[in-house]
Write an enzyme that holds these catalytic residues in place. Structure first.
Site, PDB file in Angstrom:
ATOM      1  N   ASN A 191     -45.885 -23.376  34.580  1.00  0.00           N
ATOM      2  CA  ASN A 191     -46.043 -22.298  35.546  1.00  0.00           C
ATOM      3  C   ASN A 191     -47.490 -22.060  35.934  1.00  0.00           C
ATOM      4  OD1 ASN A 191     -43.254 -21.782  35.530  1.00  0.00           O
ATOM      5  ND2 ASN A 191     -43.445 -20.552  33.686  1.00  0.00           N
TER       6      ASN A 191
ATOM      7  N   LYS B 145     -47.332 -14.034  21.796  1.00  0.00           N
ATOM      8  CA  LYS B 145     -46.465 -13.284  20.884  1.00  0.00           C
ATOM      9  C   LYS B 145     -46.747 -11.776  20.957  1.00  0.00           C
ATOM     10  CE  LYS B 145     -44.380 -16.881  19.004  1.00  0.00           C
ATOM     11  NZ  LYS B 145     -42.940 -17.133  19.186  1.00  0.00           N
TER      12      LYS B 145
ATOM     13  N   VAL C 123     -48.070 -29.846  33.389  1.00  0.00           N
ATOM     14  CA  VAL C 123     -46.773 -29.321  33.816  1.00  0.00           C
ATOM     15  C   VAL C 123     -46.650 -27.868  33.389  1.00  0.00           C
ATOM     16  CG1 VAL C 123     -44.289 -29.571  33.574  1.00  0.00           C
ATOM     17  CG2 VAL C 123     -45.730 -31.600  33.665  1.00  0.00           C
TER      18      VAL C 123
ATOM     19  N   GLU D  56     -50.257 -37.177  36.708  1.00  0.00           N
ATOM     20  CA  GLU D  56     -49.122 -37.801  36.022  1.00  0.00           C
ATOM     21  C   GLU D  56     -47.790 -37.415  36.638  1.00  0.00           C
ATOM     22  OE1 GLU D  56     -50.366 -37.353  31.481  1.00  0.00           O
ATOM     23  OE2 GLU D  56     -50.720 -35.598  32.729  1.00  0.00           O
TER      24      GLU D  56
END
Length: 504
Positions: free
Chosen positions: A271, A407, A269, A293
Site C-alpha cells: 500500500n 501494533k 509491493v 520487479e
C-alpha cells in the site's frame, strides 16, 4: 490440436496433473515458476501435495527442495507446506503455512537476493535441478513457450532442469504475446559480456522462452486465475509518507541532482508503494520510467494516464480489478511494459548504470541507518529480502519507508539497534516515516542518529531514543558509532517480555 499447444510432439504429451505430478520423486530439486502470486503452476503442485500426503500415510518419506522466482500462492507453497513436502525453500515466500513451518524449524529456508538466484544455479551452488514446472500461456509450433504473467527464473529452470513439465493456462491472455523480453546473452565468468540495455524500455532478447522439446515429459492444461489479493486504498499514514518522498524529489530537482523526469523508479509491493506512485502523479510528474520487479495496480494507472511512459519488470501483482483493467487495455500495456527474467530486472550492474531510485519497505531501522526488512525480533522470518538489496546497494538513491510505530504503538520502527540486518547503513540513503524524512547522505553515524531521531521517530519514542543516544555517546566503549551493548537490543526483549517497547 489445441490452439494453445501448437507443437505436435508436445501436444501428444498432454496428461492430467496427477499423472504429471507422479513424475516428481522424493528428494528431487524442483524449479517452479511464479513471482509474487503471478505465473505459478496451478494444478501440478496441488496434485503433488496429494501424492506426498498419500506417501506419508504409507510411512514413506517424501520431501523436495523447491526453488521459485519469489512468492507463489496457496496452491503451491501452501499446499506443499501443509503436506509436509518441502525440506528446503528459496528465495522468497509469503504463504502463512510455509512461514509458520519455517519459523518452527521444520523447513530449511535460504533468504537470498532475487537477482542472485539464477547465477547461483548456473554456478552450480544449488546443485542439480531435477525438474522444472513452469506455467506458460501457449506453446508455439517450434516448441518455444509464450510466458505468462511472470518470468522470474523460468529461463534458468528450463535451461538447467533435466526434465520439464509445462502447465498451459488458458486463463492467461494471449495478448501477452510480445510483452516479454528474454535475454539469452548471459555467460559464465570469465566469458561474460556487457548487457546491451541502455533504457528501461529497450528490448534486447526474444519474446519467448526456449525449451528443448525432448526434455518436456508432460504438458498439463489449466484454466485458473493468478491468486493475488486486493490492496487497500492508501491510508493517512501511507499518504504522509508519500508526500515526504515527493517533497524530497522536488528538493533534489531544485538542487540539480534530478531532472523533472527523475530516474527509473523501483518500488516494492504494498500500500505504501502504491501511495508513493499516486503521490508522484498528483505531484504533477510526467514522462517517468520504471525499472522494477513488479507491476502493481497503481503503476497501471500511471502508465495509462502517461505519468509513466515505460515500465520494465519481471512480474505483475494485480488485484482482480487490476487484472480486468490489464486485459481490457492489454494492447496499450504491451507497448509500454516489458517483462524480463529476474536476473535482468534485478541485475546490479543494470540498476547502477540506469541510476534507479529504489523505494522499499522495512520492518525497522536503527538510529544509525541499518535496516531490517525481513525478521521480527531478530529470529522469525516474515517474507524475505526479495529484490530490495539488489536495488538498495546499486541504485542512485536508496529509500526505505515504514510507519513509525506498529501494533498500536507497542513497537517503534526506529530502534537503537536493529535485531536483524538486511541493509547496512552503507546502503541506505533515505529513511521515511509518516513523521518525516531523514536524508543520510554525507553524514557520519552520530549525525545520522540525530537526523533519524528528530525526523522519523514517533513522538512517543523520540525522547526514549534521544536518551539512549546521549548516554551511548557518553558511556560507550568507542565514540564513532556509540552503543550501549547491554541495552542495544533491550527494546526487542522488552517487547517480547512485556508486549511493548515503551519504558514504563
Amino acid at each position: 490440436m489445441n490452439d494453445r499447444i501448437a507443437h505436435a510432439g508436445l501436444a501428444a504429451r498432454r496428461m492430467g496433473a496427477e499423472e504429471a505430478a507422479a513424475l516428481i520423486r522424493p528428494g528431487m530439486t524442483v524449479g517452479m515458476s511464479g513471482f509474487t502470486g503471478a505465473g505459478y503452476p496451478k494444478a501440478v503442485p496441488q496434485a503433488l501435495a496429494a501424492h506426498i500426503t498419500q506417501a506419508h500415510a504409507r510411512g514413506e518419506a517424501f520431501a523436495l527442495k523447491v526453488l521459485t522466482g519469489a512468492s507463489t500462492a496457496p496452491e503451491l507453497d501452501g499446499a506443499l507446506a501443509r503436506a509436509g513436502g518441502i525440506e528446503f525453500r528459496l528465495p522468497y515466500q509469503s504463504d502463512p503455512e510455509l512461514r509458520a513451518r519455517i519459523n518452527r524449524g521444520e523447513i530449511e529456508y535460504m533468504d537470498i537476493h532475487l537477482g542472485q538466484v539464477a547465477q547461483y544455479a548456473w554456478f552450480g551452488f544449488l546443485g542439480k535441478i531435477d525438474v522444472a514446472v513452469v506455467e506458460a500461456t501457449a506453446i508455439l509450433p517450434d516448441g518455444r513457450l509464450l510466458p505468462s504473467t511472470s518470468v522470474g527464473n523460468n529461463k534458468t529452470w528450463l535451461d538447467l532442469a533435466e526434465r520439464v513439465i509445462v502447465e498451459v493456462n488458458h486463463r492467461q491472455p494471449l495478448g501477452l504475446d510480445g510483452m516479454h523480453d528474454i535475454y539469452y546473452g548471459t555467460a559464465l565468468p570469465p566469458h561474460r559480456k556487457p548487457i546491451p540495455l541502455l533504457k528501461p524500455g529497450d528490448r534486447i532478447g526474444e519474446p519467448y522462452l526456449r525449451v528443448d522439446p525432448a526434455k518436456v515429459v508432460a504438458v498439463v492444461e489449466t484454466d485458473a486465475p493468478d491468486r493475488i489479493g486486493r490492496f487497500t486504498p492508501p491510508d493517512e499514514t501511507s499518504t504522509r509518507i508519500a508526500a515526504h518522498l515527493v517533497e524530497f524529489f522536488r528538493h533534489e530537482i531544485e538542487a540539480g541532482r534530478l531532472s523533472e523526469r527523475l530516474l527509473p523508479l523501483q518500488s516494492g509491493v504494498g500500500n505504501i508503494a502504491n501511495a508513493v506512485l499516486l503521490g508522484l502523479r498528483d505531484g504533477g510528474f510526467r514522462g517517468l520510467s520504471a525499472f522494477t520487479e513488479v507491476i502493481q495496480d497503481g503503476m497501471l494507472d500511471l502508465i495509462r494516464d502517461g505519468t509513466i511512459e515505460t515500465a520494465s519488470a519481471t512480474s505483475f501483482s494485480l488485484s482482480p480489478e487490476g487484472v480486468a483493467e490489464f486485459v481490457r487495455n492489454i494492447a496499450l500495456y504491451r507497448q509500454r511494459i516489458v517483462l524480463r527474467p529476474q536476473e535482468m530486472s534485478n541485475h546490479g550492474e543494470l540498476v547502477r548504470r540506469l541510476g534507479c531510485i529504489a523505494m522499499n519497505g522495512m520492518v525497522e531501522a536503527d538510529i544509525y541507518g541499518n535496516v531490517n526488512s525481513t525478521h521480527v525480533a531478530g529470529s522469525s522470518i516474515i517474507n524475505g529480502i526479495g529484490g530490495s538489496g539488489d536495488f538498495a546497494r546499486n541504485g542512485f538513491l536508496s529509500c526505505f519507508v515504514t510507519p513509525s510505530i506498529a501494533k498500536g504503538g507497542a513497537i517503534s520502527a526506529i530502534v537503537p539497534m536493529v535485531s536483524h540486518v538486511d541493509h547496512t547503513e552503507h546502503d541506505v540513503a533515505v529513511i521515511v516515516t509518516e513523521q518525516g524524512l531523514a536524508d543520510l547522505r554525507g553524514l557520519s553515524p552520530k549525525q545520522r542518529a540525530r537526523a533519524i531521531i528528530a525526523h522519523c521517530a514517533h513522538p512517543d519514542y523520540r525522547a526514549q531514543l534521544a536518551d539512549y543516544f546521549e548516554r551511548a555517546c557518553a558511556n560507550s566503549h568507542g565514540k564513532h558509532t556509540p552503543h550501549l551493548l547491554g541495552e542495544a537490543l533491550g527494546w526487542h526483549q522488552r517487547y517480547l517480555d512485556r508486549g511493548s517497547m515503551r519504558m514504563e
